[in-house]
Enzyme design. Structure first.
Site, mmCIF file in Angstrom:
data_model
loop_
_atom_site.group_PDB
_atom_site.id
_atom_site.type_symbol
_atom_site.label_atom_id
_atom_site.label_comp_id
_atom_site.label_asym_id
_atom_site.label_seq_id
_atom_site.Cartn_x
_atom_site.Cartn_y
_atom_site.Cartn_z
ATOM 1 C CB SER A 47 -1.467 -1.475 -3.753
ATOM 2 O OG SER A 47 -0.354 -2.084 -4.347
ATOM 3 C CG HIS B 231 -1.232 0.872 0.207
ATOM 4 N ND1 HIS B 231 -0.071 0.337 0.694
ATOM 5 C CD2 HIS B 231 -1.195 0.664 -1.136
ATOM 6 C CE1 HIS B 231 0.634 -0.172 -0.296
ATOM 7 N NE2 HIS B 231 -0.035 0.026 -1.425
#
Length: 153
Positions: free
Chosen positions: A71, A127
Site C-alpha cells: 500500500s 500510506h
C-alpha cells in the site's frame, strides 16, 4: 527493531490475505499503467520502491504494530499522480491527457479513509509516507530531466 532491516523491503510484497492482495494489485494495475505512460521502467521502480521504503520507515518509527503490504508503494504512485496533476511541469496538459480525476479521487479516498476507519488496522503512516515519497520522487525526476534538457541545449 532487532536489526532485521530487510523487513523494510520484504513487507512490500507480503499481504494479509486475498482481499488485501487483490485490492493492492488492482490499484497497481491502474496506477502502474498511468505511471508507465510518463516514466521509464527504471523511474517507475524508483518511485515504487522509494515510496514503499519511506512508508515503511514512517510506519516503523510511528506505529507499534506490524504492518505489511504494498500500500505505501502504491500510494507513492498516487503521490506521483497528484504531483503530475497539480504541481508538475505541464500539469494542465497532464490533466487533459487522460481521465485521471477518478484515480486521484480514489487515492485521496484511500488516504483519508484510514484516518476515520474505526477498528481497522490501517497503516496511515505507511500510506501517507508512501504518498509523500512518491510525490517527492516525481519532483526529483522532473528536476533531473530539466537539468538534462538544459545541458543538452
Amino acid at each position: 527493531r532487532q536489526g532485521e532491516v530487510w523487513r523494510l523491503f520484504t513487507s512490500m510484497v507480503l499481504h494479509a490475505g486475498a482481499a488485501h492482495l487483490s485490492g493492492n494489485m488492482l490499484m497497481l494495475l491502474y496506477l502502474g499503467r498511468i505511471t508507465l505512460r510518463y516514466y521509464t521502467n527504471r523511474e517507475f521502480f524508483g518511485i515504487y520502491f522509494v515510496s514503499g521504503l519511506v512508508g515503511n520507515i514512517l510506519s516503523f518509527f510511528f506505529t507499534d504494530y506490524l504492518s505489511l503490504g504494498a500500500s505505501g508503494a502504491i500510494m507513492g504512485l498516487g503521490g506521483m499522480l497528484i504531483y503530475r496533476m497539480f504541481a508538475g511541469k505541464n500539469a494542465k496538459q497532464f490533466r487533459l491527457a487522460g481521465n485521471y480525476a477518478v484515480m486521484a479521487i480514489m487515492v485521496a479516498f484511500n488516504l483519508f479513509y484510514g484516518l476515520f476507519a474505526v477498528g481497522e488496522q490501517i497503516d496511515n503512516f505507511g500510506h501517507f509516507g508512501g504518498f509523500f515519497g512518491g510525490f517527492a520522487v516525481a519532483w526529483c525526476i522532473e528536476k533531473i530531466r530539466s537539468r538534462k534538457e538544459r545541458s543538452a541545449q
